[in-house]
Write an enzyme that holds these catalytic residues in place. Structure first.
Site, PDB file in Angstrom:
ATOM      1  N   LYS A  54     -44.503  13.989 -19.270  1.00  0.00           N
ATOM      2  CA  LYS A  54     -44.003  14.357 -17.947  1.00  0.00           C
ATOM      3  C   LYS A  54     -42.895  15.402 -18.084  1.00  0.00           C
ATOM      4  O   LYS A  54     -42.860  16.388 -17.339  1.00  0.00           O
ATOM      5  CB  LYS A  54     -43.496  13.113 -17.203  1.00  0.00           C
ATOM      6  CG  LYS A  54     -44.637  12.176 -16.772  1.00  0.00           C
ATOM      7  CD  LYS A  54     -44.135  10.815 -16.241  1.00  0.00           C
ATOM      8  CE  LYS A  54     -45.321   9.913 -15.895  1.00  0.00           C
ATOM      9  NZ  LYS A  54     -44.915   8.569 -15.417  1.00  0.00           N
ATOM     10  N   GLN A  98     -39.870   4.686 -15.467  1.00  0.00           N
ATOM     11  CA  GLN A  98     -41.178   4.447 -16.080  1.00  0.00           C
ATOM     12  C   GLN A  98     -41.459   2.940 -16.137  1.00  0.00           C
ATOM     13  O   GLN A  98     -40.629   2.154 -16.590  1.00  0.00           O
ATOM     14  CB  GLN A  98     -41.220   5.062 -17.487  1.00  0.00           C
ATOM     15  CG  GLN A  98     -42.570   4.968 -18.170  1.00  0.00           C
ATOM     16  CD  GLN A  98     -43.665   5.781 -17.468  1.00  0.00           C
ATOM     17  OE1 GLN A  98     -43.409   6.812 -16.878  1.00  0.00           O
ATOM     18  NE2 GLN A  98     -44.886   5.290 -17.528  1.00  0.00           N
ATOM     19  N   ASP A 121     -41.960   9.321  -7.458  1.00  0.00           N
ATOM     20  CA  ASP A 121     -43.102   8.512  -7.903  1.00  0.00           C
ATOM     21  C   ASP A 121     -43.826   7.874  -6.715  1.00  0.00           C
ATOM     22  O   ASP A 121     -44.924   7.336  -6.871  1.00  0.00           O
ATOM     23  CB  ASP A 121     -42.583   7.391  -8.812  1.00  0.00           C
ATOM     24  CG  ASP A 121     -43.227   7.421 -10.180  1.00  0.00           C
ATOM     25  OD1 ASP A 121     -44.052   8.309 -10.430  1.00  0.00           O
ATOM     26  OD2 ASP A 121     -42.897   6.535 -10.989  1.00  0.00           O
TER      27      ASP A 121
HETATM   28  N1  GUN Z   1     -46.651   3.403 -15.455  1.00  0.00           N
HETATM   29  C1  GUN Z   1     -47.970   3.664 -15.354  1.00  0.00           C
HETATM   30  N2  GUN Z   1     -48.192   4.587 -14.391  1.00  0.00           N
HETATM   31  C2  GUN Z   1     -46.983   4.916 -13.881  1.00  0.00           C
HETATM   32  C3  GUN Z   1     -46.562   5.815 -12.856  1.00  0.00           C
HETATM   33  O1  GUN Z   1     -47.338   6.513 -12.207  1.00  0.00           O
HETATM   34  N3  GUN Z   1     -45.228   5.866 -12.650  1.00  0.00           N
HETATM   35  C4  GUN Z   1     -44.359   5.111 -13.340  1.00  0.00           C
HETATM   36  N4  GUN Z   1     -43.065   5.223 -13.058  1.00  0.00           N
HETATM   37  N5  GUN Z   1     -44.697   4.263 -14.288  1.00  0.00           N
HETATM   38  C5  GUN Z   1     -46.024   4.174 -14.556  1.00  0.00           C
END
Ligand code: GUN
Length: 294
Positions: A54, A98, A121
């Protein structure tokens, strides 16, 4: 039939280069450079890879990013203090925590702590509630990525029977809400299946568009898919593979080869929905910066 492969890497690269142009334009017009704060707690290897990807994608799009790492035994209080300080920090227009967090931490509390104006998110209850009601908001990244793959590949969900297997707060539930909206990219007839669904194959075989998002490796076999269906695989599972240097490989929730022999189109794992999730995060961060500059 051999399915058309829907290449998420290519589609995501298009989206990210569009975002890079827009980021440069925003900076030229306003002096605002979008910023993303990524919060990573503990040392889950998959989460570390996702966060690194990311941040690299941010770099390439001209978005400033910084990872804030807490140890695996961090307390809820420490996590709260970090999120509070990021909420107040004007360098960051977006905050990402995350998931999953280590088991002793409360994910709901962490997500609700994020300022909704920085919820890139799209997981805050305000973002999800606004989406459910069809109001402008940050869309959750994976559901938005699924919608973009469908639209950009020529598979408008309008009027189609979409069957989603999985009801998580990150994917299944918000994706159902997104695809049923009365708006472009929506208007689908949506069925959500889960662990308590009776006669699952009977229902998945009714899908024009079948979306697997339950996190069980290769759980959907060819007998569960209608010939000519469009199949979207959201699962990313590590399975042991001693023939690989790393000792594992990634597989989706779809049993790829037999299903690809029967479907009209299918997303691969890796290289399908995963990169789209990252591209939508970039988009949301740019949007948050634009809103702050307005
Ligand atoms: N863990 C798996 N997919 C995601 C996501 O799209 N965002 C976040 N923050 N954690 C994740």
């Amino acid at each position: 039939m051999t399915a058309r492969i829907l290449n998420g890497n290519e589609l995501a690269a298009d989206l990210r280069s569009e975002a890079a142009w827009d980021t440069a334009e925003l900076f030229a017009n306003t002096g605002v450079r979008p910023g993303l704060a990524a919060v990573l707690v503990g040392d889950d290897p998959a989460s570390s890879v996702y966060v690194r990807n990311k941040c690299r994608a941010c770099d390439e799009a001209g978005i400033f990013s910084e990872t804030f790492q807490l140890p695996a035994d961090a307390t809820q209080r420490e996590l709260t203090a970090l999120i509070n300080s990021l909420n107040a920090n004007r360098a960051f227009h977006g905050i990402l925590v995350q998931l999953p967090l280590p088991g002793h931490l409360n994910e709901t509390d962490a997500i609700e702590r994020i300022d909704p104006r920085k919820d890139v998110d799209g997981l805050h209850p305000i973002s999800q509630g606004r989406m459910l009601q069809g109001q402008p908001t940050f869309l959750p990244c994976t559901p938005a990525g699924v919608q973009q793959v469908l639209l950009r590949s020529g598979y408008d969900p309008a009027g189609q029977h979409v069957v989603i297997v999985g009801r998580s707060n990150i994917v299944g539930k918000p994706l159902a809400a997104l695809l049923m909206q009365r708006s472009p990219g929506g208007n689908a007839t949506v069925t959500v299946c889960h662990t308590r669904t009776r006669d699952l194959p009977d229902i998945t075989r009714q899908a024009d568009i079948l979306i697997a998002a339950m996190g069980v490796p290769r759980a959907i076999g060819a007998e569960m898919v209608r010939p000519g269906a469009v199949v979207i695989d959201v699962g990313i599972n590590r399975v042991d593979d001693p023939s690989r240097r790393r000792g594992y490989r990634l597989v989706g929730d779809i049993d790829f080869e037999p299903v690809a022999a029967k479907a009209e189109a299918i997303t691969p794992v890796p290289g399908g929905i995963g990169p789209m999730t990252v591209a939508m995060l970039i988009n949301n961060t740019l949007h948050a910066a634009r809103l702050s500059a307005a």
